[in-house]
Motif scaffolding. Structure first.
Motif, PDB file in Angstrom:
ATOM      1  N   ASP A 213       0.799  -1.221   0.000  1.00  0.00           N
ATOM      2  CA  ASP A 213       0.000   0.000   0.000  1.00  0.00           C
ATOM      3  C   ASP A 213       0.834   1.275   0.000  1.00  0.00           C
ATOM      4  O   ASP A 213       0.318   2.345  -0.326  1.00  0.00           O
ATOM      5  N   VAL A 214       2.104   1.182   0.386  1.00  0.00           N
ATOM      6  CA  VAL A 214       2.950   2.375   0.472  1.00  0.00           C
ATOM      7  C   VAL A 214       3.991   2.328  -0.641  1.00  0.00           C
ATOM      8  O   VAL A 214       4.939   1.541  -0.605  1.00  0.00           O
ATOM      9  N   THR A 215       3.782   3.159  -1.641  1.00  0.00           N
ATOM     10  CA  THR A 215       4.694   3.212  -2.786  1.00  0.00           C
ATOM     11  C   THR A 215       4.853   4.648  -3.234  1.00  0.00           C
ATOM     12  O   THR A 215       3.910   5.439  -3.167  1.00  0.00           O
ATOM     13  N   ARG A 216       6.038   4.973  -3.666  1.00  0.00           N
ATOM     14  CA  ARG A 216       6.295   6.297  -4.255  1.00  0.00           C
ATOM     15  C   ARG A 216       6.569   6.158  -5.754  1.00  0.00           C
ATOM     16  O   ARG A 216       6.001   6.883  -6.558  1.00  0.00           O
ATOM     17  N   LEU A 217       7.405   5.188  -6.139  1.00  0.00           N
ATOM     18  CA  LEU A 217       7.700   5.015  -7.554  1.00  0.00           C
ATOM     19  C   LEU A 217       6.437   4.719  -8.357  1.00  0.00           C
ATOM     20  O   LEU A 217       6.305   5.143  -9.506  1.00  0.00           O
ATOM     21  N   ALA A 218       5.500   3.959  -7.767  1.00  0.00           N
ATOM     22  CA  ALA A 218       4.305   3.508  -8.494  1.00  0.00           C
ATOM     23  C   ALA A 218       3.037   4.156  -7.958  1.00  0.00           C
ATOM     24  O   ALA A 218       1.962   3.571  -8.040  1.00  0.00           O
ATOM     25  N   HIS A 219       3.149   5.373  -7.442  1.00  0.00           N
ATOM     26  CA  HIS A 219       1.988   5.986  -6.796  1.00  0.00           C
ATOM     27  C   HIS A 219       0.853   6.287  -7.770  1.00  0.00           C
ATOM     28  O   HIS A 219      -0.310   6.399  -7.352  1.00  0.00           O
ATOM     29  N   LEU A 220       1.145   6.379  -9.052  1.00  0.00           N
ATOM     30  CA  LEU A 220       0.086   6.685 -10.024  1.00  0.00           C
ATOM     31  C   LEU A 220      -0.747   5.470 -10.396  1.00  0.00           C
ATOM     32  O   LEU A 220      -1.901   5.612 -10.816  1.00  0.00           O
ATOM     33  N   ALA A 221      -0.198   4.260 -10.218  1.00  0.00           N
ATOM     34  CA  ALA A 221      -0.919   3.050 -10.623  1.00  0.00           C
ATOM     35  C   ALA A 221      -1.052   2.025  -9.515  1.00  0.00           C
ATOM     36  O   ALA A 221      -1.909   1.151  -9.589  1.00  0.00           O
ATOM     37  N   GLY A 222      -0.241   2.128  -8.470  1.00  0.00           N
ATOM     38  CA  GLY A 222      -0.214   1.122  -7.424  1.00  0.00           C
ATOM     39  C   GLY A 222       0.990   0.215  -7.584  1.00  0.00           C
ATOM     40  O   GLY A 222       1.470  -0.023  -8.699  1.00  0.00           O
ATOM     41  N   SER A 223       1.479  -0.293  -6.467  1.00  0.00           N
ATOM     42  CA  SER A 223       2.712  -1.080  -6.493  1.00  0.00           C
ATOM     43  C   SER A 223       2.501  -2.432  -7.175  1.00  0.00           C
ATOM     44  O   SER A 223       1.503  -3.107  -6.932  1.00  0.00           O
TER      45      SER A 223
ATOM     46  N   PHE B 184      -4.710  -9.394   2.121  1.00  0.00           N
ATOM     47  CA  PHE B 184      -3.624  -8.895   2.953  1.00  0.00           C
ATOM     48  C   PHE B 184      -2.943  -7.679   2.333  1.00  0.00           C
ATOM     49  O   PHE B 184      -1.739  -7.479   2.497  1.00  0.00           O
ATOM     50  N   GLY B 185      -3.695  -6.860   1.638  1.00  0.00           N
ATOM     51  CA  GLY B 185      -3.134  -5.636   1.073  1.00  0.00           C
ATOM     52  C   GLY B 185      -3.918  -5.190  -0.141  1.00  0.00           C
ATOM     53  O   GLY B 185      -4.766  -5.920  -0.664  1.00  0.00           O
ATOM     54  N   ALA B 186      -3.625  -3.960  -0.591  1.00  0.00           N
ATOM     55  CA  ALA B 186      -4.398  -3.369  -1.674  1.00  0.00           C
ATOM     56  C   ALA B 186      -3.515  -2.814  -2.781  1.00  0.00           C
ATOM     57  O   ALA B 186      -3.900  -1.888  -3.487  1.00  0.00           O
ATOM     58  N   SER B 187      -2.319  -3.378  -2.947  1.00  0.00           N
ATOM     59  CA  SER B 187      -1.467  -2.943  -4.050  1.00  0.00           C
ATOM     60  C   SER B 187      -2.073  -3.377  -5.382  1.00  0.00           C
ATOM     61  O   SER B 187      -3.034  -4.142  -5.437  1.00  0.00           O
ATOM     62  N   ARG B 188      -1.472  -2.912  -6.464  1.00  0.00           N
ATOM     63  CA  ARG B 188      -1.931  -3.355  -7.782  1.00  0.00           C
ATOM     64  C   ARG B 188      -1.792  -4.865  -7.916  1.00  0.00           C
ATOM     65  O   ARG B 188      -2.663  -5.543  -8.485  1.00  0.00           O
ATOM     66  N   ALA B 189      -0.711  -5.423  -7.358  1.00  0.00           N
ATOM     67  CA  ALA B 189      -0.522  -6.870  -7.394  1.00  0.00           C
ATOM     68  C   ALA B 189      -1.603  -7.582  -6.594  1.00  0.00           C
ATOM     69  O   ALA B 189      -2.136  -8.618  -7.025  1.00  0.00           O
ATOM     70  N   ASN B 190      -1.950  -7.044  -5.419  1.00  0.00           N
ATOM     71  CA  ASN B 190      -3.017  -7.641  -4.613  1.00  0.00           C
ATOM     72  C   ASN B 190      -4.358  -7.584  -5.337  1.00  0.00           C
ATOM     73  O   ASN B 190      -5.166  -8.518  -5.250  1.00  0.00           O
ATOM     74  N   GLY B 191      -4.610  -6.484  -6.056  1.00  0.00           N
ATOM     75  CA  GLY B 191      -5.857  -6.370  -6.813  1.00  0.00           C
ATOM     76  C   GLY B 191      -5.951  -7.419  -7.902  1.00  0.00           C
ATOM     77  O   GLY B 191      -7.004  -8.044  -8.093  1.00  0.00           O
ATOM     78  N   TRP B 192      -4.833  -7.626  -8.609  1.00  0.00           N
ATOM     79  CA  TRP B 192      -4.834  -8.682  -9.621  1.00  0.00           C
ATOM     80  C   TRP B 192      -5.045 -10.042  -8.979  1.00  0.00           C
ATOM     81  O   TRP B 192      -5.792 -10.889  -9.498  1.00  0.00           O
ATOM     82  N   ALA B 193      -4.404 -10.280  -7.836  1.00  0.00           N
ATOM     83  CA  ALA B 193      -4.526 -11.571  -7.171  1.00  0.00           C
ATOM     84  C   ALA B 193      -5.969 -11.859  -6.775  1.00  0.00           C
ATOM     85  O   ALA B 193      -6.459 -12.987  -6.924  1.00  0.00           O
ATOM     86  N   ALA B 194      -6.666 -10.835  -6.275  1.00  0.00           N
ATOM     87  CA  ALA B 194      -8.076 -11.021  -5.912  1.00  0.00           C
ATOM     88  C   ALA B 194      -8.917 -11.300  -7.147  1.00  0.00           C
ATOM     89  O   ALA B 194      -9.765 -12.209  -7.154  1.00  0.00           O
ATOM     90  N   ALA B 195      -8.702 -10.522  -8.199  1.00  0.00           N
ATOM     91  CA  ALA B 195      -9.463 -10.741  -9.438  1.00  0.00           C
ATOM     92  C   ALA B 195      -9.186 -12.119 -10.012  1.00  0.00           C
ATOM     93  O   ALA B 195     -10.089 -12.788 -10.534  1.00  0.00           O
ATOM     94  N   SER B 196      -7.938 -12.577  -9.901  1.00  0.00           N
ATOM     95  CA  SER B 196      -7.590 -13.912 -10.375  1.00  0.00           C
ATOM     96  C   SER B 196      -8.313 -14.984  -9.576  1.00  0.00           C
ATOM     97  O   SER B 196      -8.857 -15.946 -10.137  1.00  0.00           O
ATOM     98  N   ALA B 197      -8.331 -14.847  -8.248  1.00  0.00           N
ATOM     99  CA  ALA B 197      -9.014 -15.826  -7.408  1.00  0.00           C
ATOM    100  C   ALA B 197     -10.507 -15.885  -7.718  1.00  0.00           C
ATOM    101  O   ALA B 197     -11.130 -16.948  -7.657  1.00  0.00           O
TER     102      ALA B 197
END
Length: 503
Positions: free
Chosen positions: A76-86, A473-486
């Motif tokens: 949830d805490v990112t600076r490099l990817a703040h525009l899209a999510g980590s 266990f989180g809301a990063s871009r990767a976590n969002g994909w993981a939820a959608a995949s599940a």
């Protein structure tokens, strides 16, 4: 009163301020050339990889060994990817997977991304043991609730990050996980006896020190048995007796931002807090998220005034400056270890997405969802450390209808009208404490198949009547994909992120 030039040169290496804009102002470059310790780069300094590379290069032209830092925690805490999510899962997801080897590879990939962008100090990992379900600032930034697991993960994160040639900073000492108050807004109290503090909160810091962390960040928290009425950042008992003496840490102690109310209101201002932190044993002073030349000069003046008044010894500033110089030398001479199995490519797709999928936990059945209505519930509170970063399933569910709602007061009838007979997937962060979220979910369950997706800190709460409960266990871009995949909503996109690596 004019500041002695020699004293000014001595003070400058102890400062880690920020500056506005996508390019460094002339004054920011001049301070680096003059001897400033370094800068913290925030989201507002970053637009794209080319721009941030040019920004860090300009600062290195002013002085090659300047410390350039940011909060790049993944999750949830990112600076490099703040525009899209980590593209990486955060600590809670990594703790749920409980594979230190994976955590080391994730943090190495993050470190390589940072190194490629010109950074040499990451204000991560967070190693707080999150024992409060209502913690507003740590939450999914923590590896978990078990000190043993958090300790193993902390050591792996430090090892991975520093194998990429980027200095780690374990935070927030002596442990921010048992609070229900955000130190950005007030001074939290952790009313724990010292034996409990040692067993629960200090163990991950000991593990990070054993792993060789180059720096540790303070917490603006009060621990009465340790710090009395002071925040740890101003407590010599915490910074010297405990951290240096008992735990044996020899690296750089970095303050959390001195503009946070947990310390600024006690000191009287951000600048007035700086000499108090130095006196307590802090070496590098993170000043503020919103910083300008005037605040930096005011801080220098306050430190100089404390020296002239006799209550801040020059020897303490010399000691701090020497430690910062040693950290700068470490970053200058340390490069990525050869032969590692994780390479940062700025996307995280090859490692981050599969890792996030491994963390997903499903209770109940996800069969027969078809094309559901996805309802994303807006946050009732903002994690100030994370800021506003896109989250949710949206980028990963092309062709699936999604609506944004903001309970309380959202009508279940309106949601049913939108869904018709379709299943409903309700997505939120910290659903257990979002006003109206539980009532809405439980009101929908009798008429539609409902799946709740928790992307915040997991708790024991489960809504009544739902078909399934999914935890990411989180809301990063990767976590969002993981939820959608599940949920079976990603379609062909799964193949593009190495889904075979999940197995």
């Amino acid at each position: 009163m004019a500041i002695d030039p020699g004293l000014r040169r001595l003070i400058l290496p102890t400062l880690l301020p920020a500056f506005p804009g996508l390019s460094a102002p002339r004054w920011a470059l001049d301070l680096v050339a003059e001897g400033l310790g370094g800068y913290v780069i925030f989201y507002y300094n970053i637009a794209d990889p080319e721009q941030v590379g040019a920004l860090t290069a300009s600062l290195r032209e002013a002085r090659a060994d300047v410390l350039l830092s940011l909060d790049e925690e993944g999750g949830d805490v990112t600076r490099l990817a703040h525009l899209a999510g980590s593209p990486y899962p955060g600590n809670a997801a990594l703790g749920a997977v409980d594979d230190p080897g994976l955590t080391e590879r994730i943090y190495r990939a993050i470190g390589l991304d940072l190194r490629a962008s010109g950074f040499n100090l990451n204000l991560a990992p967070t190693v707080d043991v999150n024992t409060s379900d209502h913690n507003p600032t740590v939450g999914t930034r923590s590896f978990g609730t078990d000190p043993t697991r958090v300790s193993a993960q902390a050591a792996a994160a430090v090892t991975g990050l520093q194998s990429a040639g980027v200095a780690a900073c374990a935070k927030h000492f002596p442990g921010h996980g048992a609070t229900s108050t955000d130190s950005h807004l007030a001074l939290p109290t952790v009313d724990a006896p010292l034996p409990l503090l040692r067993e629960r909160d200090l163990a991950p810091f000991a593990a990070a020190i054993e792993a060789g962390t180059q720096s540790i960040m303070t917490a603006h928290i009060r621990v009465p048995e340790l710090t009395g009425d002071l925040p740890a950042t101003f407590s010599r008992a915490a910074m010297v007796d405990l951290l240096r003496g008992e735990l044996g840490f020899t690296g750089v102690v970095i303050s959390d931002a001195l503009d946070m109310r947990g310390v600024a209101e006690i000191a009287g201002s951000t600048a007035k807090g700086a000499p108090r932190a130095l006196l307590a044993g802090v070496d590098l002073l993170c000043l503020a998220g919103q910083c300008d030349r005037d605040l930096i000069e005011e801080t220098i003046a306050e430190i100089a005034a404390a020296v002239r008044a006799g209550w801040l010894p020059t020897s303490r500033i010399e000691q701090a400056a020497q430690r910062v110089a040693e950290l700068s030398r470490w970053t200058a001479k340390t490069g990525p270890d050869a032969g590692a199995d994780a390479a940062g490519d700025g996307t995280g797709a090859g490692i981050g997405y599969p890792a996030a999928r491994r963390a997903v936990r499903v209770e109940g059945s996800l069969t027969g969802l078809g094309s559901p209505l996805v309802v994303q519930i807006a946050d009732a509170e903002l994690n100030i450390a994370a800021g506003r970063v896109p989250w949710g399933l949206g980028p990963h569910i092309n062709g699936t209808e999604q609506v944004q709602l903001a309970p309380p007061g959202e009508s279940p009838e309106r949601v049913r009208a939108l869904a018709g007979t379709r299943p409903i997937v309700v997505v939120g962060r910290n659903l257990h404490r979002l006003p109206g979220a539980a009532d809405l979910i439980e009101a929908l369950a009798p008429t539609n198949p409902v799946v709740a997706v928790e992307m915040g800190w997991p708790t024991a709460w489960r809504p009544a009547g739902v078909r399934a409960f999914v935890t990411t266990f989180g809301a990063s871009r990767a976590n969002g994909w993981a939820a959608a995949s599940a949920l079976g909503l990603t379609g062909a996109s799964a193949a593009r992120v190495g889904v075979d690596a999940i197995r």
